[in-house]
Design a protein around this motif. Structure first.
Motif, PDB file in Angstrom:
ATOM      1  N   MET A 128       0.837  -1.166   0.000  1.00 31.93           N
ATOM      2  CA  MET A 128       0.000   0.000   0.000  1.00 31.93           C
ATOM      3  C   MET A 128       0.888   1.236   0.000  1.00 31.93           C
ATOM      4  O   MET A 128       1.873   1.287   0.703  1.00 31.93           O
ATOM      5  CB  MET A 128      -0.894   0.005   1.232  1.00 31.93           C
ATOM      6  N   ARG A 129       0.474   2.218  -0.742  1.00 32.72           N
ATOM      7  CA  ARG A 129       1.340   3.352  -1.007  1.00 32.72           C
ATOM      8  C   ARG A 129       1.370   4.395   0.106  1.00 32.72           C
ATOM      9  O   ARG A 129       2.404   4.969   0.389  1.00 32.72           O
ATOM     10  CB  ARG A 129       0.901   3.995  -2.304  1.00 32.72           C
ATOM     11  N   PHE A 130       0.245   4.643   0.759  1.00 34.74           N
ATOM     12  CA  PHE A 130       0.195   5.731   1.712  1.00 34.74           C
ATOM     13  C   PHE A 130      -0.192   5.309   3.130  1.00 34.74           C
ATOM     14  O   PHE A 130      -0.820   6.079   3.823  1.00 34.74           O
ATOM     15  CB  PHE A 130      -0.834   6.778   1.254  1.00 34.74           C
ATOM     16  N   PRO A 131       0.164   4.118   3.611  1.00 33.64           N
ATOM     17  CA  PRO A 131      -0.367   3.715   4.915  1.00 33.64           C
ATOM     18  C   PRO A 131       0.093   4.599   6.065  1.00 33.64           C
ATOM     19  O   PRO A 131      -0.704   4.955   6.917  1.00 33.64           O
ATOM     20  CB  PRO A 131       0.107   2.284   5.085  1.00 33.64           C
ATOM     21  N   LEU A 132       1.349   4.964   6.112  1.00 36.90           N
ATOM     22  CA  LEU A 132       1.826   5.794   7.211  1.00 36.90           C
ATOM     23  C   LEU A 132       1.203   7.183   7.118  1.00 36.90           C
ATOM     24  O   LEU A 132       0.747   7.733   8.119  1.00 36.90           O
ATOM     25  CB  LEU A 132       3.353   5.884   7.206  1.00 36.90           C
ATOM     26  N   PHE A 181     -14.606   3.589   1.320  1.00 36.86           N
ATOM     27  CA  PHE A 181     -14.984   2.706   0.215  1.00 36.86           C
ATOM     28  C   PHE A 181     -14.235   1.400   0.377  1.00 36.86           C
ATOM     29  O   PHE A 181     -13.006   1.392   0.529  1.00 36.86           O
ATOM     30  CB  PHE A 181     -14.650   3.363  -1.126  1.00 36.86           C
ATOM     31  N   TYR A 182     -14.978   0.299   0.331  1.00 36.05           N
ATOM     32  CA  TYR A 182     -14.396  -1.007   0.650  1.00 36.05           C
ATOM     33  C   TYR A 182     -15.033  -2.114  -0.183  1.00 36.05           C
ATOM     34  O   TYR A 182     -16.083  -1.934  -0.798  1.00 36.05           O
ATOM     35  CB  TYR A 182     -14.608  -1.319   2.133  1.00 36.05           C
ATOM     36  N   SER A 183     -14.382  -3.247  -0.141  1.00 32.81           N
ATOM     37  CA  SER A 183     -14.927  -4.482  -0.714  1.00 32.81           C
ATOM     38  C   SER A 183     -14.972  -5.512   0.400  1.00 32.81           C
ATOM     39  O   SER A 183     -14.033  -5.608   1.195  1.00 32.81           O
ATOM     40  CB  SER A 183     -14.033  -4.987  -1.852  1.00 32.81           C
ATOM     41  N   GLY A 197     -10.711   1.716  -8.743  1.00 38.58           N
ATOM     42  CA  GLY A 197     -10.593   0.262  -8.785  1.00 38.58           C
ATOM     43  C   GLY A 197      -9.772  -0.297  -7.638  1.00 38.58           C
ATOM     44  O   GLY A 197      -9.677  -1.508  -7.482  1.00 38.58           O
ATOM     45  N   VAL A 198      -9.175   0.587  -6.836  1.00 36.73           N
ATOM     46  CA  VAL A 198      -8.370   0.165  -5.688  1.00 36.73           C
ATOM     47  C   VAL A 198      -9.184   0.391  -4.418  1.00 36.73           C
ATOM     48  O   VAL A 198      -9.854   1.407  -4.276  1.00 36.73           O
ATOM     49  CB  VAL A 198      -7.059   0.985  -5.610  1.00 36.73           C
ATOM     50  N   GLY A 242      -5.459   2.492   0.662  1.00 35.54           N
ATOM     51  CA  GLY A 242      -4.841   1.403   1.399  1.00 35.54           C
ATOM     52  C   GLY A 242      -4.974   1.565   2.895  1.00 35.54           C
ATOM     53  O   GLY A 242      -5.451   2.580   3.401  1.00 35.54           O
ATOM     54  N   PHE A 243      -4.561   0.529   3.595  1.00 34.69           N
ATOM     55  CA  PHE A 243      -4.609   0.534   5.056  1.00 34.69           C
ATOM     56  C   PHE A 243      -3.646  -0.525   5.568  1.00 34.69           C
ATOM     57  O   PHE A 243      -3.602  -1.639   5.052  1.00 34.69           O
ATOM     58  CB  PHE A 243      -6.028   0.213   5.549  1.00 34.69           C
TER      59      PHE A 243
END
Length: 108
Positions: free
Chosen positions: A1-5, A31-33, A86-87, A100-101
């Protein structure tokens, strides 16, 4: 994930002050799946924030619903971030957004 911090830092600074002024606080759009493990982890994190700060408004938007897909696309395009369409998970707080998370970076 690109931006978690960055997500953790900004979410902490973006959400907590708004809780104090809940009437003026922007809602968190999440927004989630249901098939995404990172989304499930973030849902639990957001649940804990809601328990701690009952004034906090979290709008959970499943990407399995076509109306939510349109809203996600619109919010990303408003921010010039259509490349993330789409992410999941994607979280919006005011004019900020996070892709991301990573639960391992959270220290509450």
């Amino acid at each position: 994930m690109r931006f978690p911090l960055l997500f953790i830092i900004v979410l902490s600074f973006a959400v907590i002050p708004f809780v104090a002024a809940a009437a003026d606080a922007p809602a968190i759009h999440f927004f989630y799946s249901s098939s995404c493990p990172h989304c499930r982890a973030e849902q639990k994190f957001l649940d804990s924030l809601e328990e701690k700060y009952p004034e906090l408004e979290v709008r959970r938007c499943s990407v399995n619903d076509a109306a939510n897909i349109s809203l996600l696309k619109e919010k990303l395009e408003e921010r010039g971030a259509g490349k993330y369409f789409g992410v999941v998970p994607v979280t919006f707080v005011g004019d900020k957004f996070f892709v991301g998370f990573d639960l391992s970076l959270i220290h509450i």
